[in-house]
Write a protein that holds these residues in place. Sequence first.
Motif, PDB file in Angstrom:
ATOM      1  N   UNK A  38       0.874  -1.165   0.000  1.00 23.18           N
ATOM      2  CA  UNK A  38       0.000   0.000   0.000  1.00 23.18           C
ATOM      3  C   UNK A  38       0.912   1.217   0.000  1.00 23.18           C
ATOM      4  N   UNK A  39       0.684   2.116  -0.960  1.00 25.40           N
ATOM      5  CA  UNK A  39       1.513   3.307  -1.106  1.00 25.40           C
ATOM      6  C   UNK A  39       0.597   4.522  -0.969  1.00 25.40           C
ATOM      7  N   UNK A  40       0.801   5.284   0.087  1.00 25.66           N
ATOM      8  CA  UNK A  40       0.032   6.501   0.310  1.00 25.66           C
ATOM      9  C   UNK A  40       0.860   7.677  -0.174  1.00 25.66           C
ATOM     10  N   UNK A  41       0.330   8.391  -1.167  1.00 20.64           N
ATOM     11  CA  UNK A  41       1.002   9.533  -1.770  1.00 20.64           C
ATOM     12  C   UNK A  41       0.295  10.799  -1.302  1.00 20.64           C
ATOM     13  N   UNK A  42       1.089  11.810  -0.997  1.00 21.75           N
ATOM     14  CA  UNK A  42       0.534  13.101  -0.588  1.00 21.75           C
ATOM     15  C   UNK A  42       1.398  14.190  -1.197  1.00 21.75           C
ATOM     16  N   UNK A  43       0.748  15.124  -1.882  1.00 22.29           N
ATOM     17  CA  UNK A  43       1.447  16.243  -2.519  1.00 22.29           C
ATOM     18  C   UNK A  43       2.571  15.755  -3.432  1.00 22.29           C
TER      19      UNK A  43
ATOM     20  N   UNK B 233       4.697   3.682   2.880  1.00 23.80           N
ATOM     21  CA  UNK B 233       4.545   2.443   2.108  1.00 23.80           C
ATOM     22  C   UNK B 233       4.604   1.308   3.126  1.00 23.80           C
ATOM     23  N   UNK B 234       3.668   0.375   3.018  1.00 29.95           N
ATOM     24  CA  UNK B 234       3.670  -0.746   3.962  1.00 29.95           C
ATOM     25  C   UNK B 234       3.040  -1.979   3.324  1.00 29.95           C
ATOM     26  N   UNK B 235       3.450  -3.158   3.797  1.00 34.11           N
ATOM     27  CA  UNK B 235       2.876  -4.394   3.270  1.00 34.11           C
ATOM     28  C   UNK B 235       1.512  -4.659   3.894  1.00 34.11           C
ATOM     29  N   UNK B 236       0.622  -5.265   3.103  1.00 34.35           N
ATOM     30  CA  UNK B 236      -0.704  -5.628   3.578  1.00 34.35           C
ATOM     31  C   UNK B 236      -1.132  -6.923   2.897  1.00 34.35           C
ATOM     32  N   UNK B 237      -2.011  -7.645   3.552  1.00 31.89           N
ATOM     33  CA  UNK B 237      -2.559  -8.874   2.990  1.00 31.89           C
ATOM     34  C   UNK B 237      -3.797  -8.520   2.167  1.00 31.89           C
TER      35      UNK B 237
ATOM     36  N   UNK C 170      -5.618  -6.036   4.701  1.00 34.10           N
ATOM     37  CA  UNK C 170      -5.454  -5.981   6.157  1.00 34.10           C
ATOM     38  C   UNK C 170      -3.976  -5.836   6.466  1.00 34.10           C
ATOM     39  N   UNK C 171      -3.705  -4.939   7.432  1.00 36.91           N
ATOM     40  CA  UNK C 171      -2.311  -4.689   7.807  1.00 36.91           C
ATOM     41  C   UNK C 171      -2.245  -4.240   9.253  1.00 36.91           C
ATOM     42  N   UNK C 172      -1.135  -4.539   9.919  1.00 36.20           N
ATOM     43  CA  UNK C 172      -0.942  -3.959  11.244  1.00 36.20           C
ATOM     44  C   UNK C 172      -0.719  -2.455  11.115  1.00 36.20           C
ATOM     45  N   UNK C 173      -0.959  -1.733  12.196  1.00 34.85           N
ATOM     46  CA  UNK C 173      -0.722  -0.296  12.219  1.00 34.85           C
ATOM     47  C   UNK C 173       0.675  -0.019  11.685  1.00 34.85           C
ATOM     48  N   UNK C 174       0.756   0.828  10.659  1.00 36.73           N
ATOM     49  CA  UNK C 174       2.027   1.071   9.961  1.00 36.73           C
ATOM     50  C   UNK C 174       2.820   2.230  10.558  1.00 36.73           C
TER      51      UNK C 174
ATOM     52  N   UNK D 183      -6.717   6.569  19.796  1.00 35.72           N
ATOM     53  CA  UNK D 183      -5.286   6.317  19.864  1.00 35.72           C
ATOM     54  C   UNK D 183      -4.986   5.078  19.033  1.00 35.72           C
ATOM     55  N   UNK D 184      -4.027   5.202  18.122  1.00 28.30           N
ATOM     56  CA  UNK D 184      -3.551   4.060  17.344  1.00 28.30           C
ATOM     57  C   UNK D 184      -2.265   3.581  17.997  1.00 28.30           C
ATOM     58  N   UNK D 185      -2.228   2.288  18.287  1.00 29.60           N
ATOM     59  CA  UNK D 185      -1.104   1.695  19.005  1.00 29.60           C
ATOM     60  C   UNK D 185      -0.458   0.597  18.176  1.00 29.60           C
ATOM     61  N   UNK D 186       0.821   0.331  18.408  1.00 32.00           N
ATOM     62  CA  UNK D 186       1.438  -0.842  17.795  1.00 32.00           C
ATOM     63  C   UNK D 186       0.597  -2.076  18.132  1.00 32.00           C
ATOM     64  N   UNK D 187       0.370  -2.913  17.151  1.00 24.70           N
ATOM     65  CA  UNK D 187      -0.460  -4.099  17.344  1.00 24.70           C
ATOM     66  C   UNK D 187      -1.894  -3.911  16.872  1.00 24.70           C
ATOM     67  N   UNK D 188      -2.340  -2.650  16.711  1.00 30.79           N
ATOM     68  CA  UNK D 188      -3.669  -2.427  16.145  1.00 30.79           C
ATOM     69  C   UNK D 188      -3.703  -3.003  14.733  1.00 30.79           C
TER      70      UNK D 188
END
Length: 167
Positions: free
Chosen positions: A14-19, A25-29, A41-45, A56-61
Motif C-alpha cells: 500500500x503506497x500513500x502519496x501526498x502532494x 509504504x507498507x505491506x498488507x494482505x 489488512x495490515x498492522x498499524x504502519x 489512539x492508534x497503538x502498535x499491534x492495532x
Amino acid sequence: MPANSAEPDAMVDVVLVKAGRTKIRYPAELLQDDGTRIVVRAPFAGTGVRDFGFVRFDPGDVFTEYYWRDRWYAVMEVRDPSGVLKGWYCDIARPATFSGTELVVEDLDLDLWRSADGTDVRRLDEDEFAESGLTETDPEAATAALAALDELESLARGGDFESLLSR
C-alpha cells in the motif's frame, strides 16, 4: 478479479502519496478485489503511538482497509490487538489504482473519524485541505473530495455506515 491485480491472500504494497511524494509504504494482505473495491489488512504502519485525543492508534492495532477504484475515499476499520473495534478512520483520496502488487492512493488531506459506537463523528484536517491549494490547482478534484467527505459524514451519522463496507 482483474488481471492486473494480485490473488487474494497475496501480500501487496500500500503506497500513500501526498502532494506528489510517497508519505508511507507498507505491506498488507490482500483480502478481496472485486474489480471495484479492494480490501486489505495490515498492522498499524505508524511508528510508536499516534494519539489524536479522540482515538489512539497503538502498535499491534489491526487495520482492515477498503479502497475503491471509483470513489474518492478509503475507509480503515481499526481494531485493537484483541479484536475490539475502535472505529473507522476515513481518508478522502483520489480513486485507488492497483497494478501488480502495488495499491496506490493519493491522500487529499481531508479525513473523517467515526467511533465504534457511532456517537463520535468528526471531520478532520479541513484546514490542511484549505492550505493545500487544491481548490485552485484542481477545482474538479477539490469538488469531488468535498462531496466524498459529505457523503461519508452522512453515512456515518445516518447509521448506514457499516453497509458501505459490505457492498
